[in-house]
Design a protein around this motif. Structure first.
Motif, mmCIF file in Angstrom:
data_model
loop_
_atom_site.group_PDB
_atom_site.id
_atom_site.type_symbol
_atom_site.label_atom_id
_atom_site.label_comp_id
_atom_site.label_asym_id
_atom_site.label_seq_id
_atom_site.Cartn_x
_atom_site.Cartn_y
_atom_site.Cartn_z
ATOM 1 N N UNK A 106 -5.120 -6.996 5.613
ATOM 2 C CA UNK A 106 -6.497 -7.446 5.420
ATOM 3 C C UNK A 106 -6.687 -8.772 6.155
ATOM 4 N N UNK A 107 -7.812 -8.923 6.875
ATOM 5 C CA UNK A 107 -8.130 -10.193 7.520
ATOM 6 C C UNK A 107 -9.505 -10.653 7.053
ATOM 7 N N UNK A 108 -9.599 -11.923 6.736
ATOM 8 C CA UNK A 108 -10.865 -12.508 6.299
ATOM 9 C C UNK A 108 -10.964 -13.916 6.853
ATOM 10 N N UNK A 109 -12.166 -14.437 6.873
ATOM 11 C CA UNK A 109 -12.416 -15.800 7.342
ATOM 12 C C UNK A 109 -12.275 -16.777 6.185
ATOM 13 N N UNK A 110 -11.558 -17.864 6.427
ATOM 14 C CA UNK A 110 -11.538 -19.002 5.496
ATOM 15 C C UNK A 110 -12.283 -20.129 6.195
ATOM 16 N N UNK A 111 -13.450 -20.459 5.701
ATOM 17 C CA UNK A 111 -14.317 -21.403 6.403
ATOM 18 C C UNK A 111 -13.849 -22.834 6.180
ATOM 19 N N UNK A 112 -13.748 -23.561 7.268
ATOM 20 C CA UNK A 112 -13.391 -24.982 7.231
ATOM 21 C C UNK A 112 -14.426 -25.755 8.024
ATOM 22 N N UNK A 113 -14.535 -27.053 7.725
ATOM 23 C CA UNK A 113 -15.438 -27.928 8.470
ATOM 24 C C UNK A 113 -14.758 -29.268 8.704
ATOM 25 N N UNK A 114 -14.945 -29.790 9.891
ATOM 26 C CA UNK A 114 -14.452 -31.128 10.207
ATOM 27 C C UNK A 114 -15.352 -32.163 9.550
ATOM 28 N N UNK A 115 -14.749 -33.239 9.061
ATOM 29 C CA UNK A 115 -15.499 -34.399 8.569
ATOM 30 C C UNK A 115 -15.449 -35.438 9.675
ATOM 31 N N UNK A 116 -16.604 -35.693 10.290
ATOM 32 C CA UNK A 116 -16.643 -36.558 11.461
ATOM 33 C C UNK A 116 -16.892 -38.026 11.124
ATOM 34 N N UNK A 117 -16.451 -38.892 12.014
ATOM 35 C CA UNK A 117 -16.730 -40.335 11.947
ATOM 36 C C UNK A 117 -18.217 -40.522 12.227
ATOM 37 N N UNK A 118 -18.990 -41.102 11.303
ATOM 38 C CA UNK A 118 -20.453 -41.123 11.452
ATOM 39 C C UNK A 118 -20.978 -41.604 12.808
ATOM 40 N N UNK A 119 -20.468 -42.710 13.399
ATOM 41 C CA UNK A 119 -21.004 -43.110 14.707
ATOM 42 C C UNK A 119 -20.598 -42.182 15.853
ATOM 43 N N UNK A 120 -19.544 -41.408 15.670
ATOM 44 C CA UNK A 120 -19.051 -40.499 16.729
ATOM 45 C C UNK A 120 -18.525 -39.239 16.045
ATOM 46 N N UNK A 121 -19.421 -38.313 15.666
ATOM 47 C CA UNK A 121 -19.038 -37.170 14.835
ATOM 48 C C UNK A 121 -17.948 -36.283 15.423
ATOM 49 N N UNK A 122 -17.749 -36.341 16.754
ATOM 50 C CA UNK A 122 -16.701 -35.513 17.336
ATOM 51 C C UNK A 122 -15.305 -35.994 16.948
ATOM 52 N N UNK A 123 -15.205 -37.242 16.487
ATOM 53 C CA UNK A 123 -13.928 -37.780 16.010
ATOM 54 C C UNK A 123 -13.753 -37.395 14.545
ATOM 55 N N UNK A 124 -12.781 -36.537 14.283
ATOM 56 C CA UNK A 124 -12.568 -36.072 12.923
ATOM 57 C C UNK A 124 -11.731 -37.037 12.106
ATOM 58 N N UNK A 125 -12.248 -37.429 10.947
ATOM 59 C CA UNK A 125 -11.495 -38.286 10.033
ATOM 60 C C UNK A 125 -10.954 -37.481 8.843
ATOM 61 N N UNK A 126 -11.247 -36.190 8.844
ATOM 62 C CA UNK A 126 -10.779 -35.329 7.766
ATOM 63 C C UNK A 126 -11.369 -33.950 7.920
ATOM 64 N N UNK A 127 -11.214 -33.134 6.896
ATOM 65 C CA UNK A 127 -11.733 -31.764 6.926
ATOM 66 C C UNK A 127 -11.858 -31.258 5.502
ATOM 67 N N UNK A 128 -12.602 -30.183 5.375
ATOM 68 C CA UNK A 128 -12.754 -29.536 4.077
ATOM 69 C C UNK A 128 -12.731 -28.031 4.286
ATOM 70 N N UNK A 129 -12.122 -27.315 3.345
ATOM 71 C CA UNK A 129 -12.086 -25.848 3.386
ATOM 72 C C UNK A 129 -12.714 -25.319 2.113
ATOM 73 N N UNK A 130 -13.299 -24.124 2.209
ATOM 74 C CA UNK A 130 -13.926 -23.541 1.017
ATOM 75 C C UNK A 130 -12.891 -23.389 -0.095
ATOM 76 N N UNK A 131 -13.309 -23.746 -1.291
ATOM 77 C CA UNK A 131 -12.412 -23.669 -2.434
ATOM 78 C C UNK A 131 -11.493 -24.861 -2.577
ATOM 79 N N UNK A 132 -11.621 -25.841 -1.675
ATOM 80 C CA UNK A 132 -10.742 -27.003 -1.726
ATOM 81 C C UNK A 132 -11.509 -28.307 -1.726
#
Length: 208
Positions: free
Chosen positions: A47-73
């Motif tokens: 079985x394959x499924x998507x686990x959605x994650x999102x980068x937490x960006x540095x506010x003045x430069x959102x492309x710089x990730x300072x962290x991340x979050x995943x669904x259920x976490x």
């Protein structure tokens, strides 16, 4: 070091290293991880499924990730980077709120009302197309652990050596094909590394 032709070829090669998995659930990190995971799931008849994650960006430069979050976490932060930037988790709370909202939207796009497959007591393989900072993979592995799986394997075609070492403390096993000394970005190790869309993800999963 030879390049992967594309993510699909990388997934086929990675599958060869995962043949000992016992009836696993494969969770792909979108978007690129889905294209790697589909041939793995096909080879393992899993079985394959998507686990959605999102980068937490540095506010003045959102492309710089300072962290991340995943669904259920919960959010996972690069505390050393936050400290260097003069930030705290509390100071990026608004960014986290926005990313939670976007995460929920993407879950609806990819799965609708379907929940993730049951993970308790199962062997879970988390798949991405590569490891740079490792923030999203770390958030994903920690979120999966909350569901009580029997084993969590992180599988990627390529990764920065230091990141791979750090994630060996998070997952029960890290399977990686290449850990080049001159790693700069994931995309440099693929001959073809296009940016995928939500429609691409749904097509790969047979939902388009």
């Amino acid at each position: 070091m030879e390049l992967f032709a594309d993510r699909a070829e990388a997934g086929e090669l990675l599958a060869e290293r995962l043949l000992d998995a016992h009836d696993p659930v494969i969770l792909a990190l979108p978007r690129g991880g889905v294209e790697v995971a589909v041939p793995i799931a096909r080879r393992l008849d899993a079985v394959v499924e998507v686990l959605v994650t999102r980068k937490i960006g540095y506010p003045p430069a959102p492309e710089l990730g300072v962290g991340a979050i995943a669904e259920g976490g919960e959010p996972v932060f690069d505390m050393a980077l936050l400290h260097r930037l003069g930030l705290t988790p509390e100071s990026v709370a608004e960014v986290v709120r926005r990313e939670r909202h976007e995460l929920a939207r993407r879950v609806r796009v990819y799965r609708g009302d379907r929940p993730l497959p049951p993970l308790e007591g199962r062997e879970v393989i988390v798949v991405d197309d590569g490891l740079a900072t490792g923030n999203t993979a770390r958030a994903a592995v920690r979120a999966v652990r909350r569901a009580g799986p029997a084993k969590v394997t992180l599988a990627v075609p390529v990764g920065a050596r230091g990141t791979v070492r750090s994630l060996q403390k998070e997952a029960d096993e890290v399977v990686v094909l290449k850990t080049p000394l001159d790693f700069r970005a994931v995309g440099q190790w693929y001959a073809y590394f296009d940016q995928l869309t939500d429609d691409d993800v749904l097509r790969l999963l047979g939902r388009r």
